[in-house]
Scaffold this active site. Structure first.
Site, short mmCIF file in Angstrom:
data_model
loop_
_atom_site.label_atom_id
_atom_site.label_comp_id
_atom_site.label_asym_id
_atom_site.label_seq_id
_atom_site.Cartn_x
_atom_site.Cartn_y
_atom_site.Cartn_z
N ASP A 188 -4.30 -6.72 4.75
CA ASP A 188 -5.37 -7.57 5.29
C ASP A 188 -5.35 -8.96 4.67
O ASP A 188 -5.91 -9.90 5.23
CB ASP A 188 -6.74 -6.92 5.03
CG ASP A 188 -6.93 -5.68 5.90
OD1 ASP A 188 -6.36 -5.66 7.01
OD2 ASP A 188 -7.64 -4.74 5.49
N LYS A 219 -11.69 -4.52 18.52
CA LYS A 219 -10.28 -4.84 18.76
C LYS A 219 -9.86 -4.55 20.20
O LYS A 219 -8.69 -4.63 20.54
CB LYS A 219 -9.42 -4.07 17.77
CG LYS A 219 -9.83 -4.31 16.30
CD LYS A 219 -8.78 -3.82 15.33
CE LYS A 219 -9.28 -3.88 13.90
NZ LYS A 219 -8.20 -3.91 12.91
N LYS A 258 9.50 -16.32 -11.18
CA LYS A 258 8.66 -15.25 -11.70
C LYS A 258 7.43 -15.85 -12.41
O LYS A 258 7.59 -16.74 -13.24
CB LYS A 258 9.47 -14.39 -12.66
CG LYS A 258 8.73 -13.17 -13.12
CD LYS A 258 9.57 -12.38 -14.12
CE LYS A 258 8.72 -11.28 -14.71
NZ LYS A 258 9.22 -10.82 -15.99
N PHE A 307 -5.11 2.84 14.82
CA PHE A 307 -5.49 3.85 13.83
C PHE A 307 -6.66 3.30 13.01
O PHE A 307 -6.87 2.09 12.94
CB PHE A 307 -4.31 4.14 12.89
CG PHE A 307 -3.36 5.18 13.43
CD1 PHE A 307 -2.58 4.90 14.54
CD2 PHE A 307 -3.25 6.42 12.83
CE1 PHE A 307 -1.71 5.85 15.05
CE2 PHE A 307 -2.38 7.38 13.33
CZ PHE A 307 -1.60 7.10 14.43
N LYS A 318 -14.30 -0.44 15.32
CA LYS A 318 -12.94 -1.00 15.45
C LYS A 318 -12.47 -0.94 16.90
O LYS A 318 -11.81 -1.86 17.40
CB LYS A 318 -11.95 -0.24 14.56
CG LYS A 318 -12.00 -0.70 13.12
CD LYS A 318 -11.08 0.05 12.19
CE LYS A 318 -11.45 -0.32 10.75
NZ LYS A 318 -10.84 0.51 9.73
N ASN A 347 0.85 -1.20 0.00
CA ASN A 347 0.00 0.00 0.00
C ASN A 347 0.88 1.25 0.00
O ASN A 347 2.11 1.15 0.03
CB ASN A 347 -0.96 -0.03 1.19
CG ASN A 347 -0.21 -0.13 2.50
OD1 ASN A 347 0.56 0.75 2.85
ND2 ASN A 347 -0.39 -1.25 3.22
N1 CTP Z 1 -4.31 -3.66 11.95
C1 CTP Z 1 -3.56 -4.68 12.47
N2 CTP Z 1 -3.47 -5.88 11.78
C2 CTP Z 1 -4.12 -6.08 10.63
C3 CTP Z 1 -4.88 -5.02 10.09
C4 CTP Z 1 -4.97 -3.83 10.79
O1 CTP Z 1 -2.97 -4.52 13.52
N3 CTP Z 1 -3.99 -7.22 10.01
C5 CTP Z 1 -4.40 -2.42 12.72
C6 CTP Z 1 -3.81 -1.20 12.04
O2 CTP Z 1 -2.42 -1.04 12.34
C7 CTP Z 1 -4.65 -0.09 12.63
C8 CTP Z 1 -6.00 -0.74 12.87
O3 CTP Z 1 -5.76 -2.14 12.91
O4 CTP Z 1 -4.15 0.34 13.87
C9 CTP Z 1 -7.05 -0.46 11.84
O5 CTP Z 1 -6.56 -0.73 10.55
P1 CTP Z 1 -7.48 -0.51 9.29
O6 CTP Z 1 -6.74 -0.95 8.06
O7 CTP Z 1 -8.09 0.87 9.32
O8 CTP Z 1 -8.69 -1.48 9.61
P2 CTP Z 1 -8.93 -3.00 9.32
O9 CTP Z 1 -9.15 -3.67 10.64
O10 CTP Z 1 -7.88 -3.59 8.44
O11 CTP Z 1 -10.35 -2.96 8.60
P3 CTP Z 1 -10.73 -2.41 7.13
O12 CTP Z 1 -9.47 -2.53 6.29
O13 CTP Z 1 -11.83 -3.34 6.74
O14 CTP Z 1 -11.18 -0.99 7.35
#
Ligand code: CTP
Length: 432
Positions: free
Chosen positions: A310, A373, A320, A355, A369, A240
């Site tokens: 994710d 969490k 490759k 975050f 969240k 990303n």
């Molecule tokens: N996070 C994490 N581990 C993951 C995904 C996210 O620890 N596998 C943490 C990020 O570092 C952040 C928080 O979860 O502090 C929220 O991340 P975000 O990407 O906004 O949310 P997701 O839980 O991944 O949900 P979505 O992508 O569906 O919004």
């Protein structure tokens, strides 16, 4: 850096070879919009010339207690009144000893005695001199009296040895000074520029410390930052746009507040200016998960600013992947959620900050969240706000805590956002 714009800085130089770096520091201060006046000890003038100091600062040098050249009548008092901040770089063992004892035998030591605003000293000397019990005691005494002592670097020294005592580079001195200024110098309105205001009752700003000073000192903090990278084959990956800047700013702000930062960092393009206590570079979400889970039981606080993938590919090809005739479907598997996993094992005295980067239903998603969490605070940023998110130096966040508070912040630099978050954290320990 905005913190130094319009500030009046006195730069004191004592006699060490590192004085050459202070010339670059003058330039950085001036470029940032500060006004700089320099004060040299007689020994400093063996290393830099009045001409270079005066040309770079654009102001007369103050070097002799009784010099008729000085524009100030009782210069040590007038200069002390004029300045917002005194930075002494390099600070030799001799000058530090005089500061600690109150000796006033030259322009710089006399000025120090007359100065009641924030002072930064940057020790620079041979390792044995730095470790000498007298120097250690003098530095501790100065710290106790409220002087900001910047830790020297470890590295090659002018005496031909390697070790502690090397003066950091001008950019690092500049960043440290800007930090001190942001938190401890009064702005034109008579308040502090930063959120951590010092009480106006305090007679001597040098001795004033905001509440967070004792909160972060020695605390162990797990901080995740940057993107993660999930390989598809030896050439390609899924990732990303995260640069890791928000995480780097948090790492710096935590280190400067005295925390021990365990920095678990994906391969972002930004790096902290101040070395974290421990740096754990990782690539994948799974590596970030393993490193974080191992550290968590020992931590006081975790701040998860990383943009974790994710999903990761089910299979990583050794070779490759060749282009076929048709399109291609990728099989992905969910990664482990680090924040949720830490939340599940969180102890009563641990604080967990996450975050949330959202593009719609921001507050609803952030609250969800927070609950799901088991975090204490979610730092919400929306890509709908211009100037927020990945690819910029600014951010606009809303702090959403488990007590139900929703605190929107204005658009700020990521450094200031880091500072706001850390100012907010101590209150999370108070009973819900
Ligand atoms: N996070 C994490 N581990 C993951 C995904 C996210 O620890 N596998 C943490 C990020 O570092 C952040 C928080 O979860 O502090 C929220 O991340 P975000 O990407 O906004 O949310 P997701 O839980 O991944 O949900 P979505 O992508 O569906 O919004």
């Amino acid at each position: 850096m905005a913190a130094l714009k319009g500030k009046k800085i006195l730069l004191g130089l004592s006699g060490g070879i590192a004085a050459y770096k202070s010339l670059s520091l003058i330039r950085l201060f001036v470029k940032a919009g500060a006004e700089v006046k320099c004060v040299c000890t007689p020994a400093a003038l063996e290393f830099v010339t009045p001409l270079s100091v005066e040309t770079l600062s654009g102001n007369p040098l103050y070097s002799g207690l009784f010099s008729p050249k000085n524009e100030f009548k009782t210069a040590h008092v007038s200069l002390a009144d004029w300045a917002d901040l005194l930075v002494v770089a390099p600070a030799t063992a001799n000058t530090l000893a005089k500061f600690a004892c109150g000796i006033a035998d030259n322009a710089l030591t006399t000025l120090f005695n007359a100065f009641d605003k924030p002072v930064v000293v940057v020790p620079a000397m041979n390792t044995r001199m730095y470790r000498n019990p007298a120097t250690v005691a003098n530095l501790n005494l100065l710290k106790d009296r409220g002087v900001f002592v910047m830790e020297p670097d470890c590295g090659d020294l002018a005496c031909g040895t390697r070790g502690e005592g090397r003066m950091p580079e001008a950019e690092t001195l500049f960043a440290y000074t800007a930090w001190v200024c942001r938190h401890f110098c009064r702005n034109e309105a008579g308040t502090n520029s930063g959120a951590s205001a010092i009480s106006s009752q305090t007679p001597c700003a040098r001795n004033a410390r905001p509440d967070w000073w004792s909160f972060y000192e020695g605390k162990k903090v797990l901080l995740t930052a940057g993107p993660t990278v999930e390989a598809l084959d030896p050439v390609r990956f899924l990732s990303n746009h995260s640069s890791g800047l928000m995480g780097s700013c948090l790492a710096d702000e935590l280190s400067l507040r005295g925390a021990r930062v365990y920095f678990v960092s994906g391969p972002g393009s930004c790096h902290p200016r101040f070395a974290p206590y421990r740096l754990l570079p990782v690539q994948t979400a799974s590596q970030m998960y393993e490193a974080s889970m191992e550290l968590w039981p020992e931590m006081d606080l975790a701040i998860l600013s990383a943009a974790v993938a994710d999903y990761s590919p089910v299979e990583v090809s050794d070779q490759k992947i060749k282009k076929g005739e048709d399109g291609m479907l990728l099989a992905l598997q969910k990664t482990k959620d680090i924040l949720a996993s830490l939340g599940r094992t969180k102890k009563a005295d641990q604080i967990l900050v996450g975050f949330a980067l959202e593009t719609e239903n921001e507050l609803g998603n952030a609250r969800q969240k927070l609950e799901r969490k088991n975090a204490d605070l979610i730092v919400l940023n929306s890509l709908r706000n211009p100037g927020a998110g990945f690819a910029c130096a600014t951010n606009q966040v809303t702090l959403v805590d488990r007590k139900g508070n929703v605190v929107p912040q204005s658009l700020k630099s990521k450094e200031e956002v880091a500072s706001d978050i850390l100012d907010y954290v101590p209150a999370l320990l108070e009973a819900v």
